[in-house]
Write a protein that holds these residues in place. Structure first.
Motif, PDB file in Angstrom:
ATOM      1  N   LEU A 232       0.817  -1.204   0.000  1.00 26.21           N
ATOM      2  CA  LEU A 232       0.000   0.000   0.000  1.00 26.21           C
ATOM      3  C   LEU A 232       0.860   1.267   0.000  1.00 26.21           C
ATOM      4  CD1 LEU A 232      -2.770  -1.113   2.509  1.00 26.21           C
ATOM      5  CD2 LEU A 232      -3.007  -0.811   0.039  1.00 26.21           C
ATOM      6  N   ALA A 233       1.984   1.234   0.708  1.00 25.87           N
ATOM      7  CA  ALA A 233       2.885   2.384   0.686  1.00 25.87           C
ATOM      8  C   ALA A 233       3.403   2.630  -0.722  1.00 25.87           C
ATOM      9  CB  ALA A 233       4.044   2.156   1.653  1.00 25.87           C
ATOM     10  N   ASP A 234       3.806   1.564  -1.415  1.00 25.50           N
ATOM     11  CA  ASP A 234       4.272   1.703  -2.794  1.00 25.50           C
ATOM     12  C   ASP A 234       3.164   2.249  -3.688  1.00 25.50           C
ATOM     13  OD1 ASP A 234       6.764   0.733  -2.131  1.00 25.50           O
ATOM     14  OD2 ASP A 234       6.371  -1.307  -2.840  1.00 25.50           O
ATOM     15  N   ALA A 235       1.940   1.748  -3.493  1.00 27.97           N
ATOM     16  CA  ALA A 235       0.813   2.198  -4.312  1.00 27.97           C
ATOM     17  C   ALA A 235       0.501   3.666  -4.059  1.00 27.97           C
ATOM     18  CB  ALA A 235      -0.408   1.331  -4.028  1.00 27.97           C
ATOM     19  N   CYS A 236       0.502   4.084  -2.797  1.00 29.23           N
ATOM     20  CA  CYS A 236       0.233   5.488  -2.475  1.00 29.23           C
ATOM     21  C   CYS A 236       1.289   6.401  -3.083  1.00 29.23           C
ATOM     22  CB  CYS A 236       0.179   5.678  -0.958  1.00 29.23           C
ATOM     23  SG  CYS A 236      -1.311   5.020  -0.171  1.00 29.23           S
ATOM     24  N   ARG A 237       2.531   5.994  -2.997  1.00 30.01           N
ATOM     25  CA  ARG A 237       3.591   6.816  -3.592  1.00 30.01           C
ATOM     26  C   ARG A 237       3.465   6.860  -5.111  1.00 30.01           C
ATOM     27  NH1 ARG A 237       6.541   5.179   1.105  1.00 30.01           N
ATOM     28  NH2 ARG A 237       6.952   3.093   0.283  1.00 30.01           N
ATOM     29  N   ALA A 238       3.082   5.730  -5.710  1.00 31.81           N
ATOM     30  CA  ALA A 238       2.954   5.684  -7.165  1.00 31.81           C
ATOM     31  C   ALA A 238       1.868   6.628  -7.663  1.00 31.81           C
ATOM     32  CB  ALA A 238       2.666   4.253  -7.618  1.00 31.81           C
ATOM     33  N   VAL A 239       0.687   6.582  -7.051  1.00 33.47           N
ATOM     34  CA  VAL A 239      -0.382   7.465  -7.517  1.00 33.47           C
ATOM     35  C   VAL A 239      -0.070   8.915  -7.172  1.00 33.47           C
ATOM     36  CG1 VAL A 239      -2.171   5.698  -7.461  1.00 33.47           C
ATOM     37  CG2 VAL A 239      -1.780   7.074  -5.428  1.00 33.47           C
ATOM     38  N   GLY A 240       0.624   9.143  -6.054  1.00 33.53           N
ATOM     39  CA  GLY A 240       1.005  10.506  -5.708  1.00 33.53           C
ATOM     40  C   GLY A 240       1.965  11.098  -6.713  1.00 33.53           C
TER      41      GLY A 240
END
Length: 263
Positions: A232-240
């Protein structure tokens, strides 16, 4: 993140649970993602409040969390029942024309149109409901009729299953503004006896945004493992990062996660 803004990650737990699954996530997510676990009435610090069993009561309870939230990007993660809650909140924000999440992530949950062995189970007898819950590993060893678990946990689980059915029924109704324009991350546990990767595939029809599917080690309760908050951390950073580049925070893809469906 755009302008180094910290992304809030609101999290909703599985049926019968409080927020303990998300304890310790701050140390895993990193400094640019803030975990915000949200407990429903009737459990945890809200144990004394009446439980809710339908969509209208849920949204009445949660509305101020999002309509009065500070500005800035946010994401939603829901596990099992929590996935339907996260999806419901996203739909409600979209219907109201309010800013929605940069990412909707759902875990251990089939799409709204899929019936599960627990569909309608809130009407079952205690014995049948306990049998169904036992398949998922949700019944502690030694639980006996009339004992503590039967008196305290089983009523919460029954009400949460009623809430899940209400949310699924509402989600199947046509959405007036159209499909959700939100990147969707669908996560399953490789040993989940109820919601395997195939069962989660139907989520694609519920958003107009890109869909990424991932499988993690664990059974139905893989939210307690470190692989999920890392993903989820990777996903949040990716969309950010994608939103900062494209200037479109609600329709960007999840580029860092697109290469594979399993970690």
């Amino acid at each position: 993140m755009a302008h180094h803004r910290r992304m809030r990650l609101y999290c909703f737990a599985h049926a019968g649970a409080g927020t303990s699954s998300f304890h310790g996530w701050d140390g895993i997510l990193g400094p640019d993602v803030e975990v915000v676990p949200l407990a429903l009435p009737g459990r945890g610090e809200r144990r004394g409040e009446p439980r809710i069993t339908d969509r209208e009561a849920l949204l009445a309870d949660l509305s101020k969390r999002f309509t009065a939230a500070p500005p800035g990007p946010f994401a939603l993660y829901g596990h099992s029942l929590g996935a339907m809650i996260a999806h419901t909140v996203t739909c409600a924000l979209h219907e109201a024309g309010l800013p929605g999440p940069s990412l909707l992530a759902v875990g251990a949950c089939p799409p709204p149109a899929t019936r599960t062995p627990l569909s309608g189970a809130h009407h079952a007898t205690d014995a049948e409901l306990v049998r169904l819950l036992g398949v998922m590993g949700a019944v502690p060893e030694g639980a006996r009729p009339g004992g503590f678990w039967y008196r305290t946990a089983l009523p919460v689980l029954r009400d949460d299953l009623a809430l899940a059915d209400s949310l699924r029924a509402a989600a199947r109704r046509p959405l007036a503004p159209g499909p959700l324009p939100v990147p969707l991350l669908v996560v399953t546990g490789e040993d989940d006896p109820m919601v395997g990767p195939d069962a989660a595939a139907g989520w694609d029809r519920w958003t107009a945004g890109p869909v990424t599917r991932r499988t993690l080690p664990g059974d139905h309760y893989f939210a307690g493992r470190q692989e999920l908050p890392r993903l989820l951390a990777d996903a949040c950073r990716a969309v950010g990062h994608a939103a900062a580049r494209e200037g479109t925070p609600h329709c960007c893809s999840v580029p860092a996660l697109a290469a594979t469906d399993k970690v």
